[in-house]
Design an enzyme around this catalytic site. Structure first.
Site, PDB file in Angstrom:
ATOM      1  N   ASP A  80       1.554   8.721  -0.967  1.00  0.00           N
ATOM      2  CA  ASP A  80       2.545   8.836   0.254  1.00  0.00           C
ATOM      3  C   ASP A  80       2.674  10.094   0.674  1.00  0.00           C
ATOM      4  O   ASP A  80       2.674  10.380   2.064  1.00  0.00           O
ATOM      5  CB  ASP A  80       3.833   8.194  -0.027  1.00  0.00           C
ATOM      6  N   HIS A 136      -9.694  -3.625   9.618  1.00  0.00           N
ATOM      7  CA  HIS A 136      -9.778  -3.673   8.161  1.00  0.00           C
ATOM      8  C   HIS A 136     -10.142  -4.874   7.303  1.00  0.00           C
ATOM      9  O   HIS A 136     -10.221  -4.720   6.174  1.00  0.00           O
ATOM     10  CB  HIS A 136      -8.352  -3.396   7.991  1.00  0.00           C
ATOM     11  N   TYR A 172      -8.029   9.205   8.647  1.00  0.00           N
ATOM     12  CA  TYR A 172      -8.161   8.452  10.059  1.00  0.00           C
ATOM     13  C   TYR A 172      -9.279   9.116  10.885  1.00  0.00           C
ATOM     14  O   TYR A 172     -10.110   8.690  11.230  1.00  0.00           O
ATOM     15  CB  TYR A 172      -6.784   8.136  10.652  1.00  0.00           C
ATOM     16  N   GLY A 209       2.816   1.272  11.881  1.00  0.00           N
ATOM     17  CA  GLY A 209       2.400   0.559  13.066  1.00  0.00           C
ATOM     18  C   GLY A 209       1.934  -0.666  12.681  1.00  0.00           C
ATOM     19  O   GLY A 209       2.386  -1.668  13.071  1.00  0.00           O
ATOM     20  N   GLY A 210       1.030  -0.740  11.652  1.00  0.00           N
ATOM     21  CA  GLY A 210       0.505  -1.922  11.065  1.00  0.00           C
ATOM     22  C   GLY A 210       0.127  -1.880   9.787  1.00  0.00           C
ATOM     23  O   GLY A 210      -0.048  -0.906   9.348  1.00  0.00           O
ATOM     24  N   MET A 211      -0.001  -3.205   9.087  1.00  0.00           N
ATOM     25  CA  MET A 211      -0.634  -3.223   7.820  1.00  0.00           C
ATOM     26  C   MET A 211      -1.417  -4.150   7.838  1.00  0.00           C
ATOM     27  O   MET A 211      -1.198  -5.450   8.187  1.00  0.00           O
ATOM     28  CB  MET A 211       0.498  -3.173   6.895  1.00  0.00           C
ATOM     29  N   GLU A 212      -2.751  -4.036   7.276  1.00  0.00           N
ATOM     30  CA  GLU A 212      -3.680  -5.110   7.383  1.00  0.00           C
ATOM     31  C   GLU A 212      -3.870  -6.088   6.330  1.00  0.00           C
ATOM     32  O   GLU A 212      -4.830  -6.531   5.722  1.00  0.00           O
ATOM     33  CB  GLU A 212      -5.234  -4.140   7.440  1.00  0.00           C
ATOM     34  N   LYS A 256       5.322   7.286  11.586  1.00  0.00           N
ATOM     35  CA  LYS A 256       4.792   8.108  12.492  1.00  0.00           C
ATOM     36  C   LYS A 256       5.586   8.887  13.631  1.00  0.00           C
ATOM     37  O   LYS A 256       5.284   9.674  13.926  1.00  0.00           O
ATOM     38  CB  LYS A 256       3.855   7.109  12.976  1.00  0.00           C
ATOM     39  N   GLU A 280      -9.684   4.185   5.982  1.00  0.00           N
ATOM     40  CA  GLU A 280      -8.928   4.196   7.333  1.00  0.00           C
ATOM     41  C   GLU A 280      -9.942   5.166   8.326  1.00  0.00           C
ATOM     42  O   GLU A 280      -9.933   4.892   9.428  1.00  0.00           O
ATOM     43  CB  GLU A 280      -7.648   5.537   7.015  1.00  0.00           C
ATOM     44  N   HIS A 293      -7.211  -1.965  14.975  1.00  0.00           N
ATOM     45  CA  HIS A 293      -7.279  -1.385  13.705  1.00  0.00           C
ATOM     46  C   HIS A 293      -7.084  -2.330  12.757  1.00  0.00           C
ATOM     47  O   HIS A 293      -7.877  -2.331  11.705  1.00  0.00           O
ATOM     48  CB  HIS A 293      -6.224  -0.024  13.957  1.00  0.00           C
ATOM     49  N   GLU A 294      -5.868  -3.080  12.644  1.00  0.00           N
ATOM     50  CA  GLU A 294      -5.588  -3.795  11.491  1.00  0.00           C
ATOM     51  C   GLU A 294      -6.585  -5.112  11.556  1.00  0.00           C
ATOM     52  O   GLU A 294      -7.127  -5.261  10.397  1.00  0.00           O
ATOM     53  CB  GLU A 294      -4.250  -4.487  11.642  1.00  0.00           C
ATOM     54  N   ARG A 334       9.505   3.595  12.239  1.00  0.00           N
ATOM     55  CA  ARG A 334       8.046   3.751  11.910  1.00  0.00           C
ATOM     56  C   ARG A 334       8.108   5.139  11.747  1.00  0.00           C
ATOM     57  O   ARG A 334       8.201   6.073  12.540  1.00  0.00           O
ATOM     58  CB  ARG A 334       7.511   3.218  13.462  1.00  0.00           C
ATOM     59  N   PRO A 372       8.000   0.479   8.355  1.00  0.00           N
ATOM     60  CA  PRO A 372       7.817   2.055   8.615  1.00  0.00           C
ATOM     61  C   PRO A 372       6.586   2.357   8.915  1.00  0.00           C
ATOM     62  O   PRO A 372       6.146   3.455   9.242  1.00  0.00           O
ATOM     63  CB  PRO A 372       7.830   2.415   6.998  1.00  0.00           C
ATOM     64  N   GLN A 406       0.807  -1.098  -0.092  1.00  0.00           N
ATOM     65  CA  GLN A 406      -0.080   0.033   0.021  1.00  0.00           C
ATOM     66  C   GLN A 406       1.038   1.318  -0.030  1.00  0.00           C
ATOM     67  O   GLN A 406       1.799   1.501   0.698  1.00  0.00           O
ATOM     68  CB  GLN A 406      -0.912   0.076   1.120  1.00  0.00           C
TER      69      GLN A 406
END
Ligand code: BES
Ligand code: ZN
Length: 635
Positions: free
Chosen positions: A405, A331, A413, A300-303, A589, A350, A327-328, A587, A298, A175
């Protein structure tokens, strides 16, 4: 012997159940696990793809890839099953970025024949179109290719960057538009594919993917994904990985030394699934596992479906950051089941997910915690709103010519979350919850635009219950900058107490040592730091830090909040810890705002941060590099 007898009895039992099941039920079961991948015309234009999606559609991708850590390349073939939608054309355009294409073949009369192809000039954002011109509307094409060591969607980690420090590690982050850097594909969220894969890895490394694992067959790990998903959810990781089951449906993949702490931290995952199913209907992906990545990840999480990718920085030891898992997981409904049709509609993924995440947190951890998390995320949104150009503070944004990006912020969000919370409060949960569930069911395994959502909202809620929310108000939320007046104001009783304590401390009616005794949760401390005034003296800062240990906190969110405050206060005692943090965590963020803050401070801090970045850059993900590079090119 006993085992064999048991197996036979078991198989017989399964067989008789199937044999006795009425046909409708069997069809139903099959439909649930492998929904049809419908090929409907796509009406919304996605600026980020070259694919001629209304001429031809990729329906299934079969990957055969070898992972080579020495050359940092994946190489092999992608076999694409095609459905032709228009008789007049036999040309297919695929998205690629930095791929080396060695051959293209097409399947004709039971043989692979050489196909004509050309790789067009590359665009900095979109990459290069691979144009394949076929003499016939073939059912399949096969692209033989290799990735670049700089592939934007892959990160190749040296063994020093892993927990075990014995073996290298590789993972993908597709993504938004990075799948094309490791698979030649129709890289738009409007197109869904099923996929299968054979991945060869150097021994003793294990490959995992966002799919069902069929184990190691010969020299390769095999996978299959029967549910149609957009390209950005195809994912892979290779490393020294072990698995531990947590429950019926959940388990963790991690490096051996991380596994036990991750299992302890995330053992509420099954409860989260159960809670979400009650609210929004069945979890449709069977298994839900987590993959704990090295700290260079990079995000926190990716679903990634069936296997969310997770940063190790949320393993805090006290479950304080598990909203990220909620959160993930969320998704799996908002995003993976109902997908944004273009990246302009990212808020549909999001914003919905942040809302569902918070509902899960309320169910599993209680209302107090859910409200605290709302307040903290709104505080983050307000920071972003101040810094962003007005156009980027709309829910629906215009990405034309830009890199998705670069337009990333808290807006999709948290503004998205607040919009849905506003609707929930206006209509009441008795009406709003069934609407969301209806929306997930109706659009399951489809990609939809903001306009389609508004139409649905209009007919299912606005028109059915008139006089509650106007269409103008909805349009304001979606297309106007900033936060509307009607935005909810999350209030937490616990935070009111924290504020009173802080006030007493500031008025010197409460000793710093007494603050140490309060027994607050991580969220309360985050709030405490968030509302610290700008006029603290160095003595007060040192005193706080000495008693409360913020600089040395083992909680990444507390460190991040404290570092931001400390840097803005010129509290230089944090510098060694900031340096360690920047050199061990990737990360975005956390690191992008810290670098930005340092670069915007004194010349000394700018130079100091630039030096840290020069050392750390090679350990960061290509996506983090492209966010931070411009910070140090300005001056
Ligand atoms: N899907 C996102 C990550 C993402 C978004 C990657 C856009 C690339 C482009 C993921 O679900 C996410 O939102 N992660 C957050 C979690 C947080 C909001 C709890 C993160 O990484 O911080
Ligand atoms: Zn998300």
């Amino acid at each position: 012997m006993k085992g064999i007898v048991k197996t036979i009895i078991f198989q017989f039992a399964v067989f008789s159940v199937i044999a006795c099941t009425p046909i409708e039920k069997q069809v139903q079961v099959k439909h649930d696990s492998a929904p049809e991948n419908k090929v409907a015309p796509i009406s919304v234009a996605d600026e980020m793809t070259y694919a001629n999606v209304n001429d031809v559609r990729v329906k299934h991708v079969d990957l055969t890839l070898t992972t080579d850590f020495k050359s940092k390349k994946l190489s092999g073939t992608a076999e694409l099953q095609l459905v032709w939608l228009r008789e007049s054309t036999t040309t297919i355009k695929l998205d690629t970025r930095d791929l080396t294409i060695s051959d293209v073949r097409y399947w004709h009369k039971n043989a692979w024949l050489p196909g004509q192809f050309s790789l067009q000039d590359a665009d900095p954002v979109k990459g290069a179109a691979l144009v394949i011109e076929l003499p016939v509307a073939a059912d399949k094409v096969m692209v033989e290719y290799a990735t670049s060591p700089k592939a934007s969607g892959l990160q190749w980690l040296d063994k020093e960057q892993t927990a075990g420090k014995q073996h290298p590690f590789m993972y993908s982050q597709s993504q938004a538009i990075h799948a094309r850097s490791w698979i030649p594909i129709q890289d738009t969220p409007a197109v869904r594919v099923t996929y299968s894969a054979k991945i060869t890895t150097p021994s003793p490394l294990t490959a995992v993917m966002s799919a069902t694992s069929n184990g190691k067959v010969g020299t390769a790990f095999e996978f299959s994904m029967p549910q149609p998903i957009p390209a950005y959810l195809i994912a892979i990781a290779v490393g020294e990985l072990e698995y531990q089951a947590m429950s019926r449906q959940t388990g963790i993949w991690a490096e051996p030394s991380v596994l036990a702490s991750a299992v302890a931290e995330f053992d509420d995952t099954q409860a989260m699934i159960d809670a979400t199913e009650k609210l929004y209907g069945p979890y449709r992906w069977q298994q839900y596992d987590l993959l704990i990545l090295p700290p260079a990840f990079p995000f926190g999480g990716m679903e990634n479906p069936r296997l969310s990718f997770i940063t190790p920085t949320v393993i805090a030891g006290d479950k304080s950051l598990v909203n990220l898992i909620a959160h993930e997981l969320a998704h799996s409904w908002s995003g993976n089941l109902v997908t944004n049709a273009t990246w302009n509609d990212l808020w549909l993924n999001e914003g919905f997910t942040s809302y569902v995440e918070n509902r899960i947190m309320e169910e599993v951890f209680g209302e107090q915690r859910a409200v605290m998390e709302q307040w903290l995320s709104v505080a983050g949104l307000k920071r972003d709103l101040k810094a962003l150009p007005a156009a980027d503070t709309r829910l629906r944004i215009e990405l034309k010519g830009r890199d998705p990006d670069d337009a990333f912020s808290d807006v999709p969000y948290v503004k998205g979350h607040m919009f849905l919370l506003y609707l929930e409060q206006a209509f009441g949960r008795d009406k709003f919850d069934p609407f969301i569930r209806y929306y997930f069911d109706k659009y399951a395994f489809q990609s939809i635009s903001t306009d389609q959502f508004v139409k649905e909202l209009n007919s299912q809620l606005l028109n059915k219950y008139p006089g509650i929310v106007s269409l103008e108000m909805v349009n304001q939320w979606i297309d106007q900058p900033g936060l509307p007046e009607s935005s909810p104001n999350p209030q937490s009783d616990a935070f009111v107490k924290v504020q009173q304590y802080q006030q007493a401390w500031l008025n010197r009616n409460l000793a710093t040592a007494a603050l140490k005794q309060v027994n607050w949760t991580v969220h309360e401390w985050l709030y405490f730091i968030e509302i610290l005034p700008a006029n603290l003296t160095m003595t007060q800062m040192r005193e706080l830090d000495r008693q409360l240990g913020f600089t040395q906190s083992t909680n990444a969110e507390i460190q991040f909040a404290w570092f931001r405050y400390a840097i803005s206060q010129d509290y230089v005692a944090v510098e060694p810890a900031v340096k360690t943090f920047l050199q061990s965590v990737g990360r975005k963020k956390f690191i992008v705002p810290l670098y930005q803050l340092l670069a915007d401070s004194s010349t000394r801090e700018y130079e100091w941060a630039k030096g840290i970045y020069a050392e750390a850059r090679a350990t960061y993900h290509p996506m983090a590099q492209s966010s931070i590079d411009p910070i140090f090119k300005q001056k």
